[in-house]
Write a protein that holds these residues in place. Structure first.
Motif: not given
Ligand code: GLN
Length: 285
Positions: A100, A193-194
């Motif tokens: 992302r 980025n867990p």
């Molecule tokens: N940003 C992602 C989302 O909102 C989630 C990523 C994550 O859980 N590390 O779909």
């Protein structure tokens, strides 16, 4: 003889695709153009300059299949098999979360911190997925050694492709296991980025197609942070730092967890380009 009445142009196909994607995507026209370019093996610019050309039956069939998959909310990145992150192209498929743009904020924070540190740094990326964070750091910090850890062997297979593709296999070590458990030594910088979402609240397209292991933060979204903070203090060298991506509403909760784990640390929250809280940073002593 080919009947001219059956001739389908690229423009016709895009009109159909945009209509078909209207409910599934916020960017139907862009998706249609990208998937058409992918089908034909052309650039988007070339597609746009040849809209009156006809399709072959075979490529029309392929394009329709991709559009129908997108209409079922499959991410474009999986359909084309790649995604750009931090100016680099990554191989992706359903084994890994799609990188992302907001995660670039974490890479920015890590590179800024590293700039003021004497090389060579030892870094760990926990839950590396596609390897996008580890590879971006390795490309920009050629002196650093980076452990990229994931519980999913499937994800590590994708990360391996990306490490090789970007020629950082000498500086990135891929390790299989849970969070910090496989780390062979303390590190200067922990990044992660867990999974931090509550699955029920995730966008349906994301939930249907992307790996739950990378998304599921338990009933309050914080389960993995709790486990990370339990293990992090003993995994950091003196003067080390911890940088974690967070969901936009999680800053307060994650900062509280950070304070408990690192009572002496300076703790900061950094925003992404949309102005949302995105990274919690702990500078330990
Ligand atoms: N940003 C992602 C989302 O909102 C989630 C990523 C994550 O859980 N590390 O779909």
């Amino acid at each position: 003889m080919t009947g001219s009445a059956l001739r389908v142009t690229l423009a016709d196909a895009i009109v159909w695709a945009v209509e078909t994607l209207r409910d599934a995507s916020e960017t139907p026209r862009l998706d249609a153009e990208v998937l058409l370019a992918h089908t034909l093996g052309w650039s988007r610019a070339r597609v746009l300059s040849r809209l009156e050309e006809p399709f072959t039956d075979e490529s029309l069939h392929q394009f329709r299949t991709l559009i129908l998959r997108r209409a079922a909310r499959e991410p474009v990145a999986y359909l084309v098999g790649r995604k750009e992150f931090y100016g680099l192209e990554f191989v992706v498929d359903r084994r890994v979360l799609v990188p992302r743009p907001e995660t670039e904020t974490l890479v920015d924070a890590a590179l800024e911190w590293a700039k003021h540190r004497p090389a060579p740094l030892v870094i760990a990326d926990i839950g590396t997925g596609s390897g996008c964070i580890a590879v971006a750091l390795a490309v920009h910090l050629p002196q650093a050694h980076i452990y990229a850890i994931d519980l999913s062997r499937d994800a590590l297979a994708v990360a391996r492709q990306n490490v090789i593709r970007h020629h950082v296999d000498a500086s990135v070590t891929l390790l299989n296991g849970d969070l910090l458990a496989p780390l062979p030594q303390p590190v200067d910088l922990l990044v992660s980025n867990p999974p931090y979402t509550v699955l029920d609240e995730v966008d349906p397209g994301v939930r249907m197609h992307e790996p739950h292991l990378a998304l599921d933060g338990g009933s309050d979204g914080l389960a993995v942070y709790r486990r990370l903070f339990a293990a992090a203090p003993s995994a950091l060298r003196p003067g080390g730092a911890l940088m974690l991506e967070i969901g936009a509403t999680q800053a307060r909760a994650v900062v509280d967890l950070a304070r408990q784990a690192f009572p002496e640390a300076v703790i900061r929250v950094r925003q992404d380009l949309a102005g949302r809280d995105r990274v919690v940073i702990c500078f330990s002593d």
